[in-house]
Scaffold this active site. Structure first.
Site, PDB file in Angstrom:
ATOM      1  N   HIS A 135     -13.001  -0.385   7.750  1.00 49.92           N
ATOM      2  CA  HIS A 135     -12.450  -1.283   8.544  1.00 49.92           C
ATOM      3  C   HIS A 135     -13.228  -1.860   9.772  1.00 49.92           C
ATOM      4  CE1 HIS A 135      -8.917   0.635   6.685  1.00 49.92           C
ATOM      5  NE2 HIS A 135      -8.396  -0.415   6.732  1.00 49.92           N
ATOM      6  N   LYS A 182      -8.112   2.899  -6.520  1.00 50.97           N
ATOM      7  CA  LYS A 182      -8.873   2.246  -5.588  1.00 50.97           C
ATOM      8  C   LYS A 182      -9.636   3.446  -5.084  1.00 50.97           C
ATOM      9  CE  LYS A 182      -5.387   2.632  -2.109  1.00 50.97           C
ATOM     10  NZ  LYS A 182      -4.634   1.488  -1.226  1.00 50.97           N
ATOM     11  N   HIS A 183     -10.733   3.172  -4.464  1.00 49.10           N
ATOM     12  CA  HIS A 183     -11.595   2.135  -4.081  1.00 49.10           C
ATOM     13  C   HIS A 183     -12.684   2.159  -4.785  1.00 49.10           C
ATOM     14  CE1 HIS A 183      -8.915   3.224  -0.803  1.00 49.10           C
ATOM     15  NE2 HIS A 183      -8.716   1.583  -0.307  1.00 49.10           N
ATOM     16  N   ASP A 219     -10.369  -5.239  -1.828  1.00 53.90           N
ATOM     17  CA  ASP A 219     -10.066  -4.741  -0.478  1.00 53.90           C
ATOM     18  C   ASP A 219      -9.775  -5.883   0.339  1.00 53.90           C
ATOM     19  OD1 ASP A 219      -8.864  -2.813   1.067  1.00 53.90           O
ATOM     20  OD2 ASP A 219     -10.331  -1.355   1.018  1.00 53.90           O
ATOM     21  N   ARG A 227       4.875   2.642   4.315  1.00 50.62           N
ATOM     22  CA  ARG A 227       5.101   1.272   5.146  1.00 50.62           C
ATOM     23  C   ARG A 227       6.409   1.076   5.622  1.00 50.62           C
ATOM     24  NH1 ARG A 227       0.091  -0.122   6.375  1.00 50.62           N
ATOM     25  NH2 ARG A 227      -1.383  -0.439   4.893  1.00 50.62           N
ATOM     26  N   ASP A 262       0.696  -1.257  -0.165  1.00 48.18           N
ATOM     27  CA  ASP A 262      -0.107   0.027  -0.057  1.00 48.18           C
ATOM     28  C   ASP A 262       1.026   1.142  -0.084  1.00 48.18           C
ATOM     29  OD1 ASP A 262      -2.611  -0.499   0.093  1.00 48.18           O
ATOM     30  OD2 ASP A 262      -2.577  -1.152   2.088  1.00 48.18           O
ATOM     31  N   ARG A 272      -5.705  10.940   1.989  1.00 44.36           N
ATOM     32  CA  ARG A 272      -5.150   9.840   1.093  1.00 44.36           C
ATOM     33  C   ARG A 272      -5.781  10.089  -0.418  1.00 44.36           C
ATOM     34  NH1 ARG A 272      -7.508   4.564   3.497  1.00 44.36           N
ATOM     35  NH2 ARG A 272      -6.336   3.544   1.625  1.00 44.36           N
TER      36      ARG A 272
END
Length: 320
Positions: free
Chosen positions: A202, A189-190, A275, A96, A88, A156
């Site tokens: 989430h 995405k998404h 996802d 990350r 990601d 994002r």
């Protein structure tokens, strides 16, 4: 490729559709965690891995690049079929990984309005990803963040203007594809758009209440641009979109969204990746194996981080 597939059992072929999470560290070969990875890669024979971060006290713990690369190399040596590895890397590998080029969130690029900077982000992301053994980038984010209460997309996204978001999405793709020596797959995405939501997928299932006409004018604009720019993959959204799916299923599990809208109407012929299937927006609705079956029936090609990879393979085999 056909000869290779012909030598696989049904379960091995199904396992090639599963991508399991790893965390960028290199666990001891005698640890229980390592044995679980061994079971997934050499035993179940999953098709790929996705590099995530561990969360401690609410904060993501970024990984050390050398440890991540060494671990991925070890997993590749154990794999019967080469693994595809994803990350990601929305704001470069720095999202990350430690000790990588630190880039700001996408919204900063959108605010600057400099498409050359976004192309440079794509190029740098591809180069640093490939240096660590990662071939697939789960970026750029093509969501139009037009809801100020959005708890999960917000920074994002490249912004609230569909045309501007589309331009930056195309620029990122161009940059990531610009160096044939460091070529990566890139992912918009998404789908069909997670920007106008006020729930974190989430934790629960968000609802996108926009009409089909509004979706055409806003949410779908960057995805059409991504497809025109040659995006390799599109990631699904765990959101309910009543204008597209009357049965209440999230887009990830909706045939009308993935096969109808994305494949048939938008003419996308690349990879459709879900996802993460362990997110509560879908995990609350069905058992882990049933979720995998429904995603494939809807039109997904890759099953990302199912809650129980072994049960996922068993359930899909039973459905076949």
């Amino acid at each position: 490729a056909r000869k290779w597939m012909a030598r696989m059992s049904l379960r091995e072929r199904i396992a090639q559709l599963v991508m399991a999470p790893v965390y960028g560290d290199s666990p001891n070969a005698r640890s229980r965690e390592y044995r679980e990875y061994l079971s997934l890669v050499a035993g179940l024979k999953v098709g790929g891995l996705v590099v995530l971060n561990r969360v401690r006290d609410g904060a993501a713990q970024r990984a050390e690049p050398h440890a991540a690369a060494a671990f991925l190399n070890r997993m590749q040596r154990l794999a019967k079929t080469p693994l595809i590895v994803a990350g990601d890397f929305e704001r470069g590998a720095s999202m990350r990984m430690l000790h990588t080029t630190a880039f700001p969130y996408a919204m900063a690029f959108g605010a600057a309005g400099d498409l050359d900077s976004t192309r440079a982000l794509g190029r740098a992301t591809a180069r640093e990803a490939r240096a660590m053994g990662i071939q697939w980038i789960f970026a750029p984010d093509a969501d139009v963040n037009n809801n100020p209460d959005n708890p999960i997309i917000n920074l994002r996204s490249f912004g609230a203007d569909p045309q501007a978001v589309a331009a930056h999405v195309q620029a990122f793709i161009e940059g990531a594809h610009s160096d044939p020596r460091n070529f990566v797959l890139v992912t918009a995405k998404h789908f069909p758009g997670h920007g106008d939501t006020d729930v974190d997928s989430h934790l629960d299932l968000p609802h996108l209440g926009a009409s089909r006409e509004r979706l055409e004018q806003v949410e779908l604009v960057p995805f059409r641009a991504a497809i025109a720019a040659g995006v390799d993959a599109i990631m699904t959204a765990h959101i309910a979109a009543p204008a597209l799916e009357s049965k209440g299923e999230p887009a990830t599990l909706s045939k009308s969204v993935l096969s109808g809208l994305l494949r048939e109407e938008l003419k996308f012929n690349g990879l459709i990746v879900t996802d993460a299937l362990d997110m509560q927006a879908v995990a609350k609705l069905h058992a882990p194996g049933e979720t995998c079956v429904r995603a494939l029936e809807a039109g997904a090609d890759l099953l990302l981080a199912p809650a129980d990879p072994k049960e996922c393979v068993r359930a899909v085999a039973a459905a076949v």
